[in-house]
Design a protein around this motif. Structure first.
Motif, short mmCIF file in Angstrom:
data_model
loop_
_atom_site.label_atom_id
_atom_site.label_comp_id
_atom_site.label_asym_id
_atom_site.label_seq_id
_atom_site.Cartn_x
_atom_site.Cartn_y
_atom_site.Cartn_z
N SER A 59 44.32 45.73 44.87
CA SER A 59 43.80 45.50 43.53
C SER A 59 43.93 44.03 43.17
N THR A 91 43.18 41.23 39.59
CA THR A 91 42.90 41.19 38.15
C THR A 91 41.48 40.72 37.91
N THR A 118 41.38 45.22 37.94
CA THR A 118 42.16 45.67 36.79
C THR A 118 42.20 44.60 35.70
N ASP A 119 42.43 45.06 34.48
CA ASP A 119 42.63 44.17 33.35
C ASP A 119 43.75 44.75 32.50
N ARG A 120 44.86 44.03 32.42
CA ARG A 120 46.06 44.48 31.68
C ARG A 120 46.53 45.85 32.15
N GLY A 121 46.47 46.05 33.46
CA GLY A 121 46.96 47.30 34.04
C GLY A 121 45.96 48.44 34.05
N MET A 122 44.83 48.29 33.40
CA MET A 122 43.81 49.35 33.40
C MET A 122 42.77 49.07 34.48
N ILE A 123 42.37 50.10 35.17
CA ILE A 123 41.36 49.96 36.21
C ILE A 123 39.98 49.85 35.55
N LEU A 124 39.28 48.76 35.85
CA LEU A 124 37.94 48.56 35.31
C LEU A 124 36.85 48.99 36.28
N GLU A 154 35.92 49.77 40.80
CA GLU A 154 36.26 49.85 42.22
C GLU A 154 35.10 49.28 42.99
#
Length: 89
Positions: free
Chosen positions: A3, A5, A30-36, A38
């Motif tokens: 992953s 950022t 990811t952005d701030r721990g959230m998956i945006l 794949e």
């Protein structure tokens, strides 16, 4: 699964795509721990084997396709007539 950022992806998207293409492994963005998103390599699609004569009987020829469409003299005459029209202002 690897992953990166969103900021890393934005600055290096070309190299990320190259990495996915080369390794075949997907990457998470990811952005701030959230998956945006794949990113996966494209799935391999089988090419349809083409056979000689496959398109036979799919068109119908109507009329004479060998003879010229118009007389050569008419073509030259029409060409120059059209050229004169284009040049007139």
């Amino acid at each position: 699964m690897n992953s990166i950022t969103l900021d890393e992806f934005t600055g290096n998207y070309s190299s990320v795509f190259d990495l996915v293409k080369r390794t075949g492994a997907p990457i998470l963005i990811t952005d701030r721990g959230m998956i945006l998103a794949e990113i996966h390599p494209p799935s391999m699609q089988e090419k349809k084997e083409r056979k000689l004569g496959e398109m036979r009987d799919t068109i119908e020829i109507i009329g004479d396709i060998i003879s010229p469409v118009s007389d050569e003299n008419n073509f030259v005459h029409d060409f120059y007539r059209d050229a004169e029209k284009d040049l007139s202002i």
